[in-house]
Design a protein around this motif. Structure first.
Motif, PDB file in Angstrom:
ATOM      1  N   PRO A 136       0.852  -1.198   0.000  1.00  0.00           N
ATOM      2  CA  PRO A 136       0.000   0.000   0.000  1.00  0.00           C
ATOM      3  C   PRO A 136       0.887   1.247   0.000  1.00  0.00           C
ATOM      4  O   PRO A 136       2.025   1.214   0.491  1.00  0.00           O
ATOM      5  N   SER A 137       0.398   2.331  -0.550  1.00  0.00           N
ATOM      6  CA  SER A 137       1.157   3.583  -0.588  1.00  0.00           C
ATOM      7  C   SER A 137       0.597   4.543   0.457  1.00  0.00           C
ATOM      8  O   SER A 137      -0.599   4.846   0.439  1.00  0.00           O
ATOM      9  N   TYR A 138       1.451   5.034   1.343  1.00  0.00           N
ATOM     10  CA  TYR A 138       1.041   5.951   2.399  1.00  0.00           C
ATOM     11  C   TYR A 138       1.717   7.312   2.217  1.00  0.00           C
ATOM     12  O   TYR A 138       2.914   7.382   1.905  1.00  0.00           O
ATOM     13  N   PHE A 139       0.941   8.375   2.430  1.00  0.00           N
ATOM     14  CA  PHE A 139       1.460   9.737   2.328  1.00  0.00           C
ATOM     15  C   PHE A 139       1.060  10.502   3.582  1.00  0.00           C
ATOM     16  O   PHE A 139      -0.083  10.411   4.037  1.00  0.00           O
ATOM     17  N   TRP A 140       2.005  11.263   4.135  1.00  0.00           N
ATOM     18  CA  TRP A 140       1.710  12.010   5.361  1.00  0.00           C
ATOM     19  C   TRP A 140       2.648  13.198   5.492  1.00  0.00           C
ATOM     20  O   TRP A 140       3.657  13.293   4.781  1.00  0.00           O
ATOM     21  N   LEU A 141       2.295  14.114   6.386  1.00  0.00           N
ATOM     22  CA  LEU A 141       3.123  15.275   6.669  1.00  0.00           C
ATOM     23  C   LEU A 141       3.864  15.034   7.972  1.00  0.00           C
ATOM     24  O   LEU A 141       3.240  14.840   9.026  1.00  0.00           O
ATOM     25  N   ASP A 142       5.192  15.011   7.896  1.00  0.00           N
ATOM     26  CA  ASP A 142       5.991  14.847   9.103  1.00  0.00           C
ATOM     27  C   ASP A 142       5.889  16.123   9.930  1.00  0.00           C
ATOM     28  O   ASP A 142       6.268  17.205   9.468  1.00  0.00           O
ATOM     29  N   GLU A 143       5.356  16.018  11.129  1.00  0.00           N
ATOM     30  CA  GLU A 143       5.046  17.198  11.931  1.00  0.00           C
ATOM     31  C   GLU A 143       6.294  17.977  12.341  1.00  0.00           C
ATOM     32  O   GLU A 143       6.282  19.212  12.356  1.00  0.00           O
ATOM     33  N   GLU A 144       7.368  17.290  12.670  1.00  0.00           N
ATOM     34  CA  GLU A 144       8.560  17.991  13.158  1.00  0.00           C
ATOM     35  C   GLU A 144       9.264  18.780  12.057  1.00  0.00           C
ATOM     36  O   GLU A 144       9.698  19.917  12.277  1.00  0.00           O
ATOM     37  N   SER A 145       9.382  18.193  10.865  1.00  0.00           N
ATOM     38  CA  SER A 145      10.109  18.863   9.782  1.00  0.00           C
ATOM     39  C   SER A 145       9.187  19.612   8.824  1.00  0.00           C
ATOM     40  O   SER A 145       9.637  20.479   8.077  1.00  0.00           O
ATOM     41  N   GLY A 146       7.889  19.276   8.818  1.00  0.00           N
ATOM     42  CA  GLY A 146       6.964  19.881   7.875  1.00  0.00           C
ATOM     43  C   GLY A 146       7.125  19.370   6.458  1.00  0.00           C
ATOM     44  O   GLY A 146       6.675  20.011   5.501  1.00  0.00           O
ATOM     45  N   ILE A 147       7.766  18.214   6.293  1.00  0.00           N
ATOM     46  CA  ILE A 147       8.023  17.650   4.969  1.00  0.00           C
ATOM     47  C   ILE A 147       6.987  16.581   4.645  1.00  0.00           C
ATOM     48  O   ILE A 147       6.658  15.747   5.485  1.00  0.00           O
ATOM     49  N   ARG A 148       6.467  16.640   3.434  1.00  0.00           N
ATOM     50  CA  ARG A 148       5.523  15.606   2.997  1.00  0.00           C
ATOM     51  C   ARG A 148       6.291  14.340   2.668  1.00  0.00           C
ATOM     52  O   ARG A 148       7.245  14.355   1.886  1.00  0.00           O
ATOM     53  N   CYS A 149       5.887  13.239   3.276  1.00  0.00           N
ATOM     54  CA  CYS A 149       6.622  11.988   3.161  1.00  0.00           C
ATOM     55  C   CYS A 149       5.756  10.889   2.551  1.00  0.00           C
ATOM     56  O   CYS A 149       4.531  11.026   2.441  1.00  0.00           O
ATOM     57  N   TYR A 186       9.041   3.934   7.644  1.00  0.00           N
ATOM     58  CA  TYR A 186       7.816   3.213   7.314  1.00  0.00           C
ATOM     59  C   TYR A 186       6.878   3.135   8.516  1.00  0.00           C
ATOM     60  O   TYR A 186       5.659   3.318   8.381  1.00  0.00           O
ATOM     61  N   ILE A 187       7.434   2.844   9.677  1.00  0.00           N
ATOM     62  CA  ILE A 187       6.598   2.768  10.876  1.00  0.00           C
ATOM     63  C   ILE A 187       5.943   4.116  11.152  1.00  0.00           C
ATOM     64  O   ILE A 187       4.756   4.196  11.503  1.00  0.00           O
ATOM     65  N   ALA A 188       6.701   5.210  10.966  1.00  0.00           N
ATOM     66  CA  ALA A 188       6.149   6.549  11.173  1.00  0.00           C
ATOM     67  C   ALA A 188       4.997   6.811  10.214  1.00  0.00           C
ATOM     68  O   ALA A 188       3.966   7.382  10.593  1.00  0.00           O
ATOM     69  N   GLY A 189       5.166   6.384   8.961  1.00  0.00           N
ATOM     70  CA  GLY A 189       4.121   6.605   7.964  1.00  0.00           C
ATOM     71  C   GLY A 189       2.872   5.782   8.227  1.00  0.00           C
ATOM     72  O   GLY A 189       1.749   6.279   8.120  1.00  0.00           O
ATOM     73  N   ILE A 190       3.073   4.518   8.575  1.00  0.00           N
ATOM     74  CA  ILE A 190       1.933   3.646   8.870  1.00  0.00           C
ATOM     75  C   ILE A 190       1.131   4.206  10.038  1.00  0.00           C
ATOM     76  O   ILE A 190      -0.106   4.281   9.996  1.00  0.00           O
ATOM     77  N   GLU A 191       1.845   4.616  11.078  1.00  0.00           N
ATOM     78  CA  GLU A 191       1.161   5.147  12.262  1.00  0.00           C
ATOM     79  C   GLU A 191       0.472   6.480  11.970  1.00  0.00           C
ATOM     80  O   GLU A 191      -0.639   6.732  12.446  1.00  0.00           O
ATOM     81  N   ALA A 192       1.124   7.341  11.173  1.00  0.00           N
ATOM     82  CA  ALA A 192       0.553   8.651  10.872  1.00  0.00           C
ATOM     83  C   ALA A 192      -0.762   8.526  10.102  1.00  0.00           C
ATOM     84  O   ALA A 192      -1.703   9.298  10.329  1.00  0.00           O
ATOM     85  N   VAL A 193      -0.827   7.561   9.201  1.00  0.00           N
ATOM     86  CA  VAL A 193      -2.014   7.423   8.357  1.00  0.00           C
ATOM     87  C   VAL A 193      -3.085   6.555   9.002  1.00  0.00           C
ATOM     88  O   VAL A 193      -4.276   6.896   8.986  1.00  0.00           O
TER      89      VAL A 193
END
Length: 284
Positions: free
Chosen positions: A146-159, A203-210
């Motif tokens: 699966p493809s996950y997209f999220w905004l990293d809160e600390e850096s403000g970068i779309r990941c 990957y873990i950060a992205g899975i959890e964020a979404v």
């Protein structure tokens, strides 16, 4: 170059995308983190600008084939065409191969060496012949790539991230790797050299964020790309996992600095003083 965190696109969601479309999206993936951290911000910026593509090695190509054979068997049978046996050293052989390749691309297929295709099949079979690996891949319900997209809160970068296999409602994540040597000592070294611990953290950060679900377990299923295709299953201890998260945060901070400063040069454009490597002798 456009601000990476301001590029419009998917955000905070899981999207079913073909691999090609996923890789085309400008969000920052784990390979981008590695490029910025282990090469330079200039390499990162130029790749994002489309100025060059990272070269694919033979072992990486076999790894991709093995992924497809195991995780997408229907696509493996549908999208790959066996290349004819020709004399690649002759002009006629090269021309025939180019014609086959052009025809395959025109039909949305990929031309592959028959030996490589057979090897990928054997490697996939070896994985499913390993009891713990097979259980991990057969645990249901599951999502594959699966493809996950999220905004990293600390850096403000779309990941972005694209995990190989998520099972049991996201409680288990499985990452398939290929290696020449799957012994514990050798693969631990590969994890550091190739940044697999950093990829794991991303990957873990992205899975959890979404999904709002943090995987309870992360397994590396590793298969040797040489006979007899030995398989091993690994997980990281707390210290190793934390090292990956620190590396991820350092990479994102470096990219954030590049975005803000617009300085993408090696060493941030500063003059860097080099010291003699420890192995260099006075006689060199």
């Amino acid at each position: 170059m456009a601000d990476l965190d301001l590029v419009s696109g998917f955000l905070g969601e899981r999207v079913d995308l073909a691999a090609e479309l996923y890789h085309r999206d400008p969000a920052v993936g784990s390979s981008d983190l590695s490029l910025a951290l282990t090469k330079s911000l200039y390499h990162f910026e130029r790749k994002k600008a489309g100025a060059f593509e990272v070269e694919t090695s033979e072992s990486m190509a076999i790894g991709t084939l093995t992924h497809t054979a195991l995780l997408e068997p229907e696509r493996f049978r549908r999208d790959f065409v066996v290349a004819p046996k020709v004399d690649k050293r002759s002009k006629a052989g090269k021309a025939e191969l180019e014609a086959w390749n052009a025809d395959a691309k025109a039909n949305g297929k990929t031309l592959v060496d028959p030996d490589d295709l057979a090897k990928a099949g054997r490697m996939a079979d070896a994985i499913m012949g390993h009891v713990r690996a097979r259980r991990a891949f057969e645990l249901r319900p599951y999502l594959r790539e699966p493809s996950y997209f999220w905004l990293d809160e600390e850096s403000g970068i779309r990941c972005k991230c694209r995990p190989d296999h998520l099972a049991a409602g996201g409680a288990l994540a499985v990452d398939l790797k290929t290696s020449r040597d799957v012994s514990p000592r050798s693969f631990a070294k590969s994890i550091v050299n190739f940044g697999y611990h950093r990829q794991r953290a991303h990957y873990i950060a992205g899975i959890e964020a979404v999904t709002r679900i943090r995987p309870e377990a992360w397994l590396f299923v590793v298969v040797e790309n040489v006979e007899p295709h030995t398989v091993a299953v690994y997980e990281l201890d707390e210290d190793f996992a934390e090292l990956g998260e620190k590396s991820r945060r350092r990479a994102l901070a470096k990219i954030r600095h590049g975005i803000d400063s617009r300085i993408w040069a090696v060493g941030d454009g500063k003059i860097v003083t080099l010291s003699r490597p420890g192995w260099a002798s006075e006689e060199d």
